[in-house]
Design a protein around this motif. Structure first.
Motif, PDB file in Angstrom:
ATOM      1  N   UNK A  57       0.841  -1.198   0.000  1.00  0.00           N
ATOM      2  CA  UNK A  57       0.000   0.000   0.000  1.00  0.00           C
ATOM      3  C   UNK A  57       0.873   1.244   0.000  1.00  0.00           C
ATOM      4  N   UNK A  58       0.310   2.345  -0.448  1.00  0.00           N
ATOM      5  CA  UNK A  58       1.033   3.602  -0.460  1.00  0.00           C
ATOM      6  C   UNK A  58       1.320   4.051   0.969  1.00  0.00           C
ATOM      7  N   UNK A  59       2.583   4.393   1.237  1.00  0.00           N
ATOM      8  CA  UNK A  59       2.984   4.801   2.572  1.00  0.00           C
ATOM      9  C   UNK A  59       3.334   3.661   3.502  1.00  0.00           C
ATOM     10  N   UNK A  60       3.321   2.438   3.008  1.00  0.00           N
ATOM     11  CA  UNK A  60       3.668   1.289   3.852  1.00  0.00           C
ATOM     12  C   UNK A  60       5.141   1.379   4.265  1.00  0.00           C
ATOM     13  N   UNK A  61       5.414   1.059   5.536  1.00  0.00           N
ATOM     14  CA  UNK A  61       6.784   1.146   6.046  1.00  0.00           C
ATOM     15  C   UNK A  61       7.705   0.096   5.439  1.00  0.00           C
ATOM     16  N   UNK A  62       7.130  -0.889   4.739  1.00  0.00           N
ATOM     17  CA  UNK A  62       7.960  -1.898   4.070  1.00  0.00           C
ATOM     18  C   UNK A  62       8.491  -1.403   2.721  1.00  0.00           C
TER      19      UNK A  62
END
Length: 242
Positions: A39-44
């Motif tokens: 997803x957009x902004x995912x820390x991964x």
């Protein structure tokens, strides 16, 4: 790449357990599970980008070992070959002054694009030449579809191609200090307020430059003069005692 099964399961659960929804005319639709991707902004996302960048690194190392292009030797004792430098999505590739090597690099990047889906933006790419005729450089850049860069240039906020002891190298830093001061009105701030801005903002601006270059005495005196004038509320029209 040697990651264990437990770590692999953790990442897979982070991706597979998430649900998303699509906005249609401003209204959210029913949620559904993700089959792949983040997803957009995912820390991964930064970690995933590092994995992809590592794949590009290995491709370039293998291509150099096969003789498709040649970097340059660094060091006199136990030298090593430097073929490229990576920082996030910025990439510098070093090769010989030959059209064949430049085209081979473009082929490597094209293979990486097909494999990963990350496309090379040639409009933002530049070809720099060291001890190369400008006519040859223009011809090579035209053949691969990019622009020709000229020294001195800027990379990651630092100057390239400028003499290390040159005062002109520090002009961007001086301009940045002036830019910050232009939005601050010394007369509208208390002495303590000006001191806080100097310590927290102005004195931290040269830190990045100082990590790579030695500060000339003349430049240090000029920065100190600018800061002192702001601290004591002076201007070009009216001088105050420091």
């Amino acid at each position: 790449m040697g990651f264990g099964e437990v770590w692999h399961d953790w990442v897979q659960k982070c991706v597979a357990s998430a649900t998303i929804s699509v906005l249609v005319n401003g209204s959210p639709m029913p949620q559904f599970s993700i089959g792949k991707g983040l997803r957009q902004g995912c820390s991964l996302s930064p970690l995933l980008f590092n994995l992809v960048g590592e794949a590009l690194h290995l491709m370039l190392v293998k291509a150099e070992s096969l003789g498709m292009f040649k970097g340059f030797q660094v060091g006199n004792i136990d030298p090593f070959s430097l073929s490229h430098l990576q920082f996030a999505d910025d990439l510098i590739i070093f090769c010989g002054a030959a059209l064949g090597e430049i085209k081979n690099i473009k082929r490597i990047l094209r293979i990486f694009e097909v494999a990963s889906g990350l496309q090379l933006n040639l409009k933002k790419s530049m070809l720099f030449g060291v001890n190369v005729r400008l006519e040859d450089l223009n011809l090579w850049a035209k053949s691969i579809g990019c622009d020709v860069g000229k020294f001195p240039a800027e990379y990651l906020g630092l100057p390239l191609g400028v003499e290390r002891s040159s005062k002109a190298m520090w002009d961007p830093m001086i301009n940045k200090i002036y830019h910050n001061l232009s939005s601050w009105k010394a007369n509208n701030l208390s002495f303590s307020g000006r001191l806080v801005l100097i310590k927290s903002v102005l004195l931290s601006l040269p830190t990045y430059f100082l990590s790579m270059f030695r500060l000339p005495q003349a430049v240090a005196s000029k920065i100190n003069k600018i800061i002192a004038k702001f601290l004591w509320g002076g201007s070009d029209e009216k001088r105050k005692i420091h």
